[in-house]
Design a protein around this motif. Sequence first.
Motif, PDB file in Angstrom:
ATOM      1  N   VAL A 133      48.725  32.288  42.380  1.00  0.00           N
ATOM      2  CA  VAL A 133      49.101  33.548  43.006  1.00  0.00           C
ATOM      3  C   VAL A 133      49.755  34.421  41.939  1.00  0.00           C
ATOM      4  N   HIS A 134      49.119  35.532  41.631  1.00  0.00           N
ATOM      5  CA  HIS A 134      49.613  36.461  40.625  1.00  0.00           C
ATOM      6  C   HIS A 134      49.482  37.876  41.163  1.00  0.00           C
ATOM      7  N   SER A 135      50.224  38.792  40.583  1.00  0.00           N
ATOM      8  CA  SER A 135      50.151  40.178  41.033  1.00  0.00           C
ATOM      9  C   SER A 135      48.779  40.763  40.709  1.00  0.00           C
ATOM     10  N   ALA A 136      48.358  41.697  41.532  1.00  0.00           N
ATOM     11  CA  ALA A 136      47.044  42.322  41.353  1.00  0.00           C
ATOM     12  C   ALA A 136      46.974  43.062  40.026  1.00  0.00           C
ATOM     13  N   SER A 137      48.062  43.696  39.630  1.00  0.00           N
ATOM     14  CA  SER A 137      48.044  44.433  38.366  1.00  0.00           C
ATOM     15  C   SER A 137      47.909  43.485  37.175  1.00  0.00           C
ATOM     16  N   ALA A 138      48.543  42.327  37.227  1.00  0.00           N
ATOM     17  CA  ALA A 138      48.425  41.353  36.134  1.00  0.00           C
ATOM     18  C   ALA A 138      47.003  40.815  36.054  1.00  0.00           C
ATOM     19  N   ILE A 139      46.394  40.549  37.190  1.00  0.00           N
ATOM     20  CA  ILE A 139      45.015  40.056  37.203  1.00  0.00           C
ATOM     21  C   ILE A 139      44.070  41.129  36.671  1.00  0.00           C
ATOM     22  N   ARG A 140      44.301  42.375  37.063  1.00  0.00           N
ATOM     23  CA  ARG A 140      43.450  43.470  36.603  1.00  0.00           C
ATOM     24  C   ARG A 140      43.566  43.635  35.085  1.00  0.00           C
ATOM     25  N   ARG A 141      44.789  43.586  34.549  1.00  0.00           N
ATOM     26  CA  ARG A 141      44.972  43.703  33.095  1.00  0.00           C
ATOM     27  C   ARG A 141      44.356  42.519  32.362  1.00  0.00           C
ATOM     28  N   ALA A 142      44.445  41.325  32.943  1.00  0.00           N
ATOM     29  CA  ALA A 142      43.839  40.143  32.318  1.00  0.00           C
ATOM     30  C   ALA A 142      42.326  40.290  32.265  1.00  0.00           C
ATOM     31  N   ARG A 143      41.719  40.800  33.333  1.00  0.00           N
ATOM     32  CA  ARG A 143      40.270  41.014  33.335  1.00  0.00           C
ATOM     33  C   ARG A 143      39.855  42.063  32.311  1.00  0.00           C
ATOM     34  N   VAL A 144      40.688  43.089  32.143  1.00  0.00           N
ATOM     35  CA  VAL A 144      40.398  44.120  31.136  1.00  0.00           C
ATOM     36  C   VAL A 144      40.442  43.498  29.746  1.00  0.00           C
ATOM     37  N   LEU A 145      41.462  42.684  29.471  1.00  0.00           N
ATOM     38  CA  LEU A 145      41.546  42.031  28.160  1.00  0.00           C
ATOM     39  C   LEU A 145      40.336  41.141  27.902  1.00  0.00           C
ATOM     40  N   LEU A 146      39.921  40.392  28.909  1.00  0.00           N
ATOM     41  CA  LEU A 146      38.754  39.528  28.740  1.00  0.00           C
ATOM     42  C   LEU A 146      37.492  40.348  28.476  1.00  0.00           C
ATOM     43  N   ALA A 147      37.368  41.495  29.142  1.00  0.00           N
ATOM     44  CA  ALA A 147      36.178  42.331  28.956  1.00  0.00           C
ATOM     45  C   ALA A 147      36.169  43.008  27.589  1.00  0.00           C
ATOM     46  N   LEU A 148      37.350  43.326  27.045  1.00  0.00           N
ATOM     47  CA  LEU A 148      37.441  44.008  25.751  1.00  0.00           C
ATOM     48  C   LEU A 148      37.448  43.048  24.567  1.00  0.00           C
ATOM     49  N   ASP A 149      37.460  41.752  24.815  1.00  0.00           N
ATOM     50  CA  ASP A 149      37.568  40.748  23.756  1.00  0.00           C
ATOM     51  C   ASP A 149      36.378  40.830  22.804  1.00  0.00           C
ATOM     52  N   THR A 150      36.685  40.937  21.502  1.00  0.00           N
ATOM     53  CA  THR A 150      35.635  41.015  20.487  1.00  0.00           C
ATOM     54  C   THR A 150      35.356  39.668  19.826  1.00  0.00           C
ATOM     55  N   SER A 151      36.116  38.624  20.161  1.00  0.00           N
ATOM     56  CA  SER A 151      35.925  37.334  19.508  1.00  0.00           C
ATOM     57  C   SER A 151      34.662  36.618  19.983  1.00  0.00           C
TER      58      SER A 151
END
Length: 98
Positions: free
Chosen positions: A27-45
Motif C-alpha cells: 500500500v503506497h500513495s498514488a503520487s509515489a506510484i505514479r512517480r515510480a512508473r514515470v522513473l521506470l518509463a524514463l529509464d535509459t539503462s
Amino acid sequence: MASQLKRPVTLSARDREELLRLTTTGVHSASAIRRARVLLALDTSVGEPDPKEVIAARLGVSGEMLRLVARRFAETGGDIQATIGRKKRALPPVPSPV
C-alpha cells in the motif's frame, strides 16, 4: 524528448527492482506510484525510452510531470526514495503561538 536528453534517468538493477515492487505490491500513495512508473518509463539503462508524448499518454500524466520527475531525480543525485517521496517543509505555514 529534449528534456529526456537533458536529464537522462539511469537506474541500477536494484533500483528498478525496488520501483517495480513498489508499483505492484503493498500500500503506497498514488503520487509515489505514479512517480515510480514515470522513473521506470524514463529509464535509459534498458534501452532508449519512448518519446515523452507516448510515455505521458500511456501513464496518463502530463509532459510537465515527466520533466519535473526527471529534474528531481537529477537534483537528488539519483536517490529514488527522495525522488518519489514528498518533500518536507522547512517551516510550518503558520508560526506556533506557543
